[in-house]
Design a protein around this motif. Structure first.
Motif, short mmCIF file in Angstrom:
data_model
loop_
_atom_site.label_atom_id
_atom_site.label_comp_id
_atom_site.label_asym_id
_atom_site.label_seq_id
_atom_site.Cartn_x
_atom_site.Cartn_y
_atom_site.Cartn_z
N ALA A 1 7.76 48.43 71.10
CA ALA A 1 8.42 47.91 69.69
C ALA A 1 9.06 49.21 68.85
CB ALA A 1 6.60 47.63 68.77
N LEU A 2 8.11 50.47 68.65
CA LEU A 2 8.48 51.95 68.13
C LEU A 2 9.57 52.12 68.64
CD1 LEU A 2 5.46 53.39 67.26
CD2 LEU A 2 6.79 52.38 65.64
N MET A 3 10.04 51.90 70.17
CA MET A 3 10.96 52.55 70.85
C MET A 3 11.92 51.74 71.12
SD MET A 3 9.18 53.53 74.59
CE MET A 3 10.47 54.06 75.29
N GLY A 4 11.79 50.28 70.39
CA GLY A 4 12.79 49.71 70.22
C GLY A 4 13.06 49.64 68.71
N LEU A 5 13.05 49.91 67.93
CA LEU A 5 12.81 50.29 66.64
C LEU A 5 13.46 51.77 66.34
CD1 LEU A 5 10.23 49.49 64.11
CD2 LEU A 5 12.06 48.27 64.65
N TYR A 6 14.05 52.26 67.77
CA TYR A 6 14.70 53.29 67.95
C TYR A 6 16.49 52.82 67.72
CZ TYR A 6 17.95 56.88 69.29
OH TYR A 6 18.70 57.84 69.74
N ARG B 1 18.12 41.52 62.36
CA ARG B 1 18.86 40.38 63.19
C ARG B 1 17.57 40.90 64.03
NH1 ARG B 1 23.76 39.49 62.85
NH2 ARG B 1 23.99 39.42 65.21
N MET B 2 18.21 42.17 64.55
CA MET B 2 17.12 43.72 65.57
C MET B 2 15.86 43.04 65.35
SD MET B 2 20.82 46.29 65.84
CE MET B 2 19.89 47.37 66.83
N ALA B 3 15.49 43.81 63.92
CA ALA B 3 14.22 44.25 63.62
C ALA B 3 13.65 42.73 64.25
CB ALA B 3 14.33 44.88 62.42
N GLY B 4 14.58 41.68 63.85
CA GLY B 4 13.31 40.26 63.67
C GLY B 4 12.87 39.93 65.64
N ASN B 5 14.73 40.84 66.18
CA ASN B 5 14.70 40.55 68.04
C ASN B 5 13.00 41.58 68.07
OD1 ASN B 5 15.89 38.48 68.29
ND2 ASN B 5 17.93 40.19 68.62
N VAL B 6 12.36 42.66 67.86
CA VAL B 6 11.87 43.70 67.76
C VAL B 6 10.08 42.86 67.21
CG1 VAL B 6 10.85 45.98 67.53
CG2 VAL B 6 13.03 45.59 68.37
N GLY B 7 10.78 42.51 66.93
CA GLY B 7 9.51 41.63 65.69
C GLY B 7 8.72 40.76 66.75
N VAL B 8 9.87 39.59 67.26
CA VAL B 8 9.45 38.93 67.48
C VAL B 8 8.73 39.30 69.22
CG1 VAL B 8 10.21 36.24 68.82
CG2 VAL B 8 10.75 37.27 66.89
N ASP B 9 9.65 40.22 70.20
CA ASP B 9 8.97 40.26 70.92
C ASP B 9 7.69 41.36 70.77
OD1 ASP B 9 9.12 41.12 73.82
OD2 ASP B 9 10.06 42.87 73.72
N PHE C 1 12.02 36.61 80.08
CA PHE C 1 12.71 35.67 79.42
C PHE C 1 13.68 36.59 77.88
CE2 PHE C 1 9.69 33.79 82.10
CZ PHE C 1 10.98 33.13 83.22
N PHE C 2 12.81 36.89 77.16
CA PHE C 2 12.83 37.26 75.77
C PHE C 2 13.26 38.67 75.77
CE2 PHE C 2 12.79 38.90 72.06
CZ PHE C 2 13.22 37.57 71.02
N SER D 1 14.92 41.63 73.50
CA SER D 1 14.68 42.07 72.57
C SER D 1 15.70 43.02 72.71
CB SER D 1 13.50 42.91 71.88
OG SER D 1 13.06 43.13 72.01
N ASN D 2 15.76 44.32 73.44
CA ASN D 2 16.45 45.80 73.62
C ASN D 2 18.17 44.62 73.83
OD1 ASN D 2 14.38 47.28 73.30
ND2 ASN D 2 13.11 46.72 74.55
N THR D 3 17.78 44.12 75.18
CA THR D 3 19.13 42.88 75.38
C THR D 3 19.96 43.05 73.92
OG1 THR D 3 18.29 43.30 77.70
CG2 THR D 3 20.50 42.57 77.84
N ARG D 4 19.39 42.06 73.92
CA ARG D 4 20.17 41.69 72.69
C ARG D 4 20.33 42.13 72.11
NH1 ARG D 4 17.88 36.06 71.40
NH2 ARG D 4 16.36 35.44 73.87
N ASN D 5 19.16 43.43 71.12
CA ASN D 5 19.94 44.18 70.01
C ASN D 5 21.53 45.45 70.80
OD1 ASN D 5 18.49 43.56 68.35
ND2 ASN D 5 16.26 44.86 68.88
N LEU D 6 21.33 45.28 71.68
CA LEU D 6 22.65 46.24 72.64
C LEU D 6 23.39 45.55 72.76
CD1 LEU D 6 23.40 48.81 73.59
CD2 LEU D 6 23.06 47.82 76.13
N ARG D 7 23.05 44.25 72.85
CA ARG D 7 24.72 43.67 72.13
C ARG D 7 25.08 43.02 71.05
NH1 ARG D 7 22.25 38.26 74.31
NH2 ARG D 7 22.20 39.21 75.98
#
Length: 132
Positions: free
Chosen positions: A59-64, A81-89, A105-106, A108-114
């Motif tokens: 999650a910390l790496m995703g928040l980067y 939205r990006m923080a929400g994706n990381v939070g849900v994951d 299936f979920f 979050s980092n791919t969603r955030n990259l988009r």
């Protein structure tokens, strides 16, 4: 900006940010291919097997990526939205078994990259790359 092959550039330039976030997404979501399949996994799925600690680390790496979005001047809504994706994951990852399956299936980092690519393509079109 010049750089050596195989290195990720440092700096706030949009080109450098794009390269760093793409490397981070690949590391977290698509680093390894499961033998005998075409399914890829990354550190997010592997570290997710470590109860609680692995999910916190990923999650910390995703928040980067959210931090890089802030540096790019992205809108507050996009960053939420990006923080929400990381939070849900992260929350799903805390559930034993369910979190491990959800990592397939979920992503979050791919969603955030988009989200980040959409911003970069709109506001910094010179950074666009062609992917095959």
């Amino acid at each position: 900006m010049t750089r050596n092959a195989g290195t990720v550039p440092i700096g706030r330039a949009p080109e450098a940010v794009r390269q760093r976030i793409e490397v981070m997404e690949r590391l977290l979501e698509r680093s390894f291919t499961i033998p005998g399949t075409r399914q890829t996994v990354g550190l997010d799925a592997l570290l997710g097997l470590v109860p609680v600690g692995g999910d916190v680390i990923t999650a910390l790496m995703g928040l980067y990526m959210v931090w890089e979005a802030r540096n790019l001047g992205m809108s507050r809504g996009a960053m939420l939205r990006m923080a929400g994706n990381v939070g849900v994951d992260w929350l799903i990852g805390l559930i034993p078994g369910v979190g491990d399956v959800a990592d397939f299936f979920f992503r979050s980092n791919t969603r955030n990259l988009r989200i980040l690519r959409k911003h970069l393509d709109r506001h910094h079109p010179a950074t666009a790359t062609i992917t095959l």
